[in-house]
Design a protein around this motif. Structure first.
Motif, mmCIF file in Angstrom:
data_model
loop_
_atom_site.group_PDB
_atom_site.id
_atom_site.type_symbol
_atom_site.label_atom_id
_atom_site.label_comp_id
_atom_site.label_asym_id
_atom_site.label_seq_id
_atom_site.Cartn_x
_atom_site.Cartn_y
_atom_site.Cartn_z
ATOM 1 N N LEU A 315 44.084 32.133 40.729
ATOM 2 C CA LEU A 315 42.712 31.733 40.272
ATOM 3 C C LEU A 315 41.583 32.747 40.722
ATOM 4 C CD1 LEU A 315 41.361 29.354 38.662
ATOM 5 C CD2 LEU A 315 40.841 28.355 40.802
ATOM 6 N N THR A 318 42.043 35.872 38.957
ATOM 7 C CA THR A 318 41.585 35.726 37.260
ATOM 8 C C THR A 318 40.121 35.818 37.336
ATOM 9 O OG1 THR A 318 43.621 34.289 37.041
ATOM 10 C CG2 THR A 318 42.148 34.558 35.311
ATOM 11 N N ASN A 319 39.407 35.038 38.284
ATOM 12 C CA ASN A 319 38.246 34.772 38.198
ATOM 13 C C ASN A 319 37.573 36.012 38.705
ATOM 14 O OD1 ASN A 319 38.282 32.281 37.340
ATOM 15 N ND2 ASN A 319 37.984 31.381 39.332
ATOM 16 N N ASP A 322 38.156 38.681 35.584
ATOM 17 C CA ASP A 322 37.981 38.168 34.236
ATOM 18 C C ASP A 322 39.184 38.373 33.436
ATOM 19 O OD1 ASP A 322 34.264 38.328 33.817
ATOM 20 O OD2 ASP A 322 35.560 36.573 34.049
#
Lengths: 558, 284
Positions: A315, A318-319, A322
């Motif tokens: 996570l 991914t954040n 992006d």
């Protein structure tokens, strides 16, 4: 007037009583820990050797003494030699200490049991803080299960010097625990004999249910593989052998006088050799069985934590970059990390400190024993199962049954000498004696419900019984073999039961077992002397973890 | 402005440009409006919020679990048709029909229709806010003018999205219908917070999978009953145990009292017979 000695209604009751006494919490929370530390599958080798060489002979000895003398520990040893009454008294005193702190565990089990009726389980979520902006700080830093244990159950103080107030909730649970024990022992063998059917059999039912559930959990095989993979190099480690011997010794409950007490209620013609072998084998098998269950649950918990850790890293990446949702998985994580660190080194460098290194092995390596295992690790695994209230209920019922079963033996060790002594039993009926004993224990046990109670519990758990028991059993063996005389004992035994004593038992009692116990005794004594200042782990509420806290020399507690 | 009013002078603003009625002039006007609007919605812009969706985490997992338990069927067709991105990462082959069904039922791709729904939900949240009144000094008429922004005038066209990434994440702003600036972040935040549940439900997501980055979610209030449950259960078990203890103790006392008359008989047994097995006494 002579009152006939109460007897067990059937030999089965006696076997169940011994099994429910021997199979206790140590089988569930100490043996798996030792197994993990000392080489998994290969720990079974020293364990079984010690069972045959030390456990069975000493158990048989105590049963024979009890059955022959037909009195509690004080009377039995006084009969063997008038100068050895002190051995019996020592047994009673150690049983007193043990009973006082052991029933506190039952009180905690009751507390968790009553809290299992809530949805969601109170240890699965952190409570919201005062202004509802987030969760309690202590809970955030530790985990919700640790917070529930240290703050809600124990309300632990930062050190043993700060005793704090008496906590009324654990005190009530302790009162209930002692009432339950009183209910089981107040009629002597009549009531105990019926209760042991439950305390001996039901834990096996629950363990079987847990075995089936545990083996079907995701990640259980990781734990089992980890545990049973033998590390053969541990076989040459002397500590493995010493711990195996110690575990057998304390797991069977030798030296407390409980076995003598139970056997004294036997018919003189009972074949206690068969019973000794059955009880000791059952005890060891239960330990192995319980450790299979424990390790499948460990594996589940470790896998769950590992996967949560990996998901958090996914996570985060991914954040930060992006990336497409779902692109990063556990399989391609390493490759993508390598790519990102080379393609966007600056941004990757910013994210790197927040990324944790997730390792399944390090999750499995966290070996825990004792109350930490039962009330923190297990509850953490249970909260992640489906229908967690049911599993929690089952688990704490099992703990209670195991605990109460052992308590029956502990209190029998104290009550039997008291009811045997004419001075006491002439004045008071046995219900009143039992009531007084429970009352005194409960009053002293309130010490463990104070804020610093868990530190006192640790002290009692570690030091109250270890050395005294070794000494007691050593003196017992030497007394029977050399003071009373092995030949005289053998002829007494033949007269009582009509059977002879096998040479194996005689060799063990006279030679091997005393030597083993002397070895253990010397080891522990030297260990204490060499350790110097003793330390204990204190819970630091600000940091929300345990840290060692040294004892100050002027305090006489250490 | 305030100083001018006190001195009695009015400062007239420069005249507004005429409105051209020729249609040819409307196109550059639209472009101008679009350009101005584009400037309003900028990453890290004033009053802009970043939104992040994790559709696959929320919905894809359910399907993935189902798929893993059904053993390997092929999915090439539905992969291309519906743009299901799993096909590349999941190595097993799935049946087209099954995958189709799962893709339709569980998952949706983020496209312009979903963006439209999002704008609609945000506009809906803003419309639910009570009308705003602002009092301003108007230099043109030299007096205080109260302007009311009617919430019902906020429409989809006033919610602007920009910077949509593959993640899926984007920025959005809400513009004022009357004027050409963005509504304050505080108002937007409170509107979204009040309707968070509805917005989540529209997308089958929750607070963790549909994140508004600067808007914290309200934690559920603790459900505390007046009497903790554990005390009730404790009380029940305590009472049962006390009753059982009483019963046993009382029955023990009664037994002892009823066996008392027999004890006097025992004293009459001759001493030499005491301790002998019962058989012997009968024979004798």
């Amino acid at each position: 007037m002579e009152k006939a000695r109460p007897l067990w209604a059937s030999p089965l009751q006696f076997v169940f009583a011994c099994v429910s006494y021997a199979v206790g919490l140590g089988n569930v929370w100490r043996f798996p820990y030792l197994c993990q530390l000392y080489g998994g599958g290969s720990f079974l080798v020293p364990y079984l050797v010690m069972l045959v060489v030390e456990g069975m002979p000493l158990l048989y000895l105590e049963l024979v003494v009890g059955q022959r003398m037909r009195q509690g520990s004080i009377g039995a040893w006084r009969t063997i030699s008038p100068y050895l009454g002190g051995v019996g008294v020592a047994s009673v005193v150690v049983s007193f200490f043990l009973s006082t702190y052991y029933n506190v565990i039952n009180a905690w089990a009751f507390w968790y049991l009553f809290h299992s009726f809530q949805d969601p389980l109170p240890w699965s979520v952190c409570p919201v803080n005062g202004n509802r902006s987030g969760y309690e700080e202590e809970c955030e830093k530790a985990s919700s299960t640790q917070y529930f244990w240290y703050r809600k159950t124990l309300n632990i103080s930062p050190s043993i010097e700060e005793s704090g107030r008496l906590q009324w909730e654990p005190a009530l649970c302790l009162l209930l625990a002692w009432l339950v024990v009183y209910l089981c022992i107040l009629r002597g063998t009549e009531s105990t004999g019926k209760v042991v059917y439950f305390t001996a059999l039901l834990p096996y039912c629950v363990l079987t249910i847990y075995l089936v559930r545990g083996l079907t959990l995701h990640g259980a095989t990781n734990g089992l593989l980890y545990m049973f993979t033998p590390k053969v190099e541990q076989l040459v480690n002397p500590k493995a052998w010493i711990n195996a011997a110690t575990q057998i010794f304390f797991s069977l409950g030798l030296g407390f006088g409980s076995l003598i007490a139970f056997a004294s209620y036997n018919e003189p013609s009972t074949d206690c050799q068969k019973h000794a072998v059955i009880v000791s084998l059952l005890n060891s098998c239960t330990s192995v069985f319980a450790s299979v269950v424990t390790f499948s649950i460990y594996g589940f918990k470790a896998t769950f934590n590992y996967e949560s850790c990996v998901n958090k890293v996914i996570l985060l990446l991914t954040n930060a970059f992006d990336l497409e949702d779902g692109f990063l998985t556990a399989d391609n994580l390493e490759q993508v990390k390598a790519y990102l660190s080379s393609a966007h080194p600056g941004k990757y460098g910013e994210v790197l400190p927040q990324m944790r290194n997730c390792s399944l092995k390090s999750e499995l390596d966290t070996a825990v024993q004792g109350t930490g295992l039962a009330f923190i690790v297990y509850t953490e695994a249970i909260k992640n199962m489906e229908v967690s209230q049911l599993w929690s209920l089952l688990y704490f019922c099992m703990l209670l049954l195991l605990g109460v079963g052992s308590m029956l033996g502990n209190t029998a060790a104290i009550l039997t000498p008291l009811t045997d002594s004419a001075a006491v039993s002439r004045r008071l009926p046995k219900e009143a004696i039992a009531g007084l004993v429970c009352l005194v224990h409960c009053a002293v046990g309130l010490l463990f419900t104070m804020e610093a109670g868990n530190y006192w519990f640790d002290i009692f758990n570690d030091y109250a019984a270890t050395l005294p028991l070794l000494l007691i059993v050593l003196v017992e063996t030497l007394a029977v073999c050399y003071v009373y005389g092995l030949r005289r004992f053998e002829s007494d035994f033949k007269a009582m039961s009509g059977r002879g004593l096998s040479w194996y038992w005689k060799v063990m009692w006279a030679g091997v077992s005393p030597l083993l116990i002397v070895g253990l005794f010397v080891f522990y004594l030297s260990d204490y002397i060499l350790t110097g200042t003793l330390q204990y782990q204190a819970w630091d509420a600000t940091q929300a973890h345990k840290s060692p806290s040294g004892c100050r020399p002027e305090k006489q507690l250490c | 402005m305030a100083k001018a009013a006190l001195s009695g002078e009015c400062i007239f603003p420069p005249g507004l440009p005429c409105v051209f009625h020729s249609e040819r002039m409307l196109w550059p006007f639209f472009f101008l409006v679009a350009a101005i609007h584009a400037e309003l919605c900028q990453p890290d812009g004033e009053n802009a919020f970043k939104v992040r969706l994790s559709i696959r985490t929320a919905l894809g997992d359910k399907a993935a679990q189902l798929l893993w338990s059904l053993q390997k069927v092929s999915c090439k067709l539905s992969d291309e048709w519906l743009n299901c991105p799993w096909g590349s990462s999941i190595k097993a082959k799935f049946s087209p029909l099954l995958c189709l069904f799962l893709c339709i039922y569980f998952r949706y791709a983020w496209d312009s229709n979903e963006e439209y729904l999002f704008k609609a939900m945000v506009a809906f949240s803003m419309r639910k806010v009570p009308n705003r009144e602002t009092t301003e000094w108007h230099s043109s008429s030299c007096k205080f003018v109260t302007e009311v922004l009617f919430s019902s005038t906020i429409g989809i066209s006033h919610v602007l999205l920009c910077n949509v990434t593959q993640r899926v994440s984007f920025w959005f702003v809400v513009t004022d219908p009357l004027k050409n600036y963005t509504l304050p972040a505080v108002e937007v935040e409170s509107a979204i917070r009040m309707n968070r549940n509805r917005i989540n439900n529209a997308f089958f997501l929750n607070d963790q999978t549909l994140e508004f980055l600067k808007i914290p979610s309200t934690l559920a209030p603790p459900t505390d009953s007046s009497v903790p449950i554990w005390i009730i259960i404790f009380g029940v078990i305590f009472c049962i145990v006390i009753v059982a203890v009483m019963l046993l103790v009382l029955s023990g006392i009664r037994q002892r009292r009823s066996s008392f008359p027999f004890q006097s008989q025992e004293h009459s047994i001759p001493k030499y017979l005491k301790g002998k097995p019962w058989k012997l006494v009968v024979n004798w």
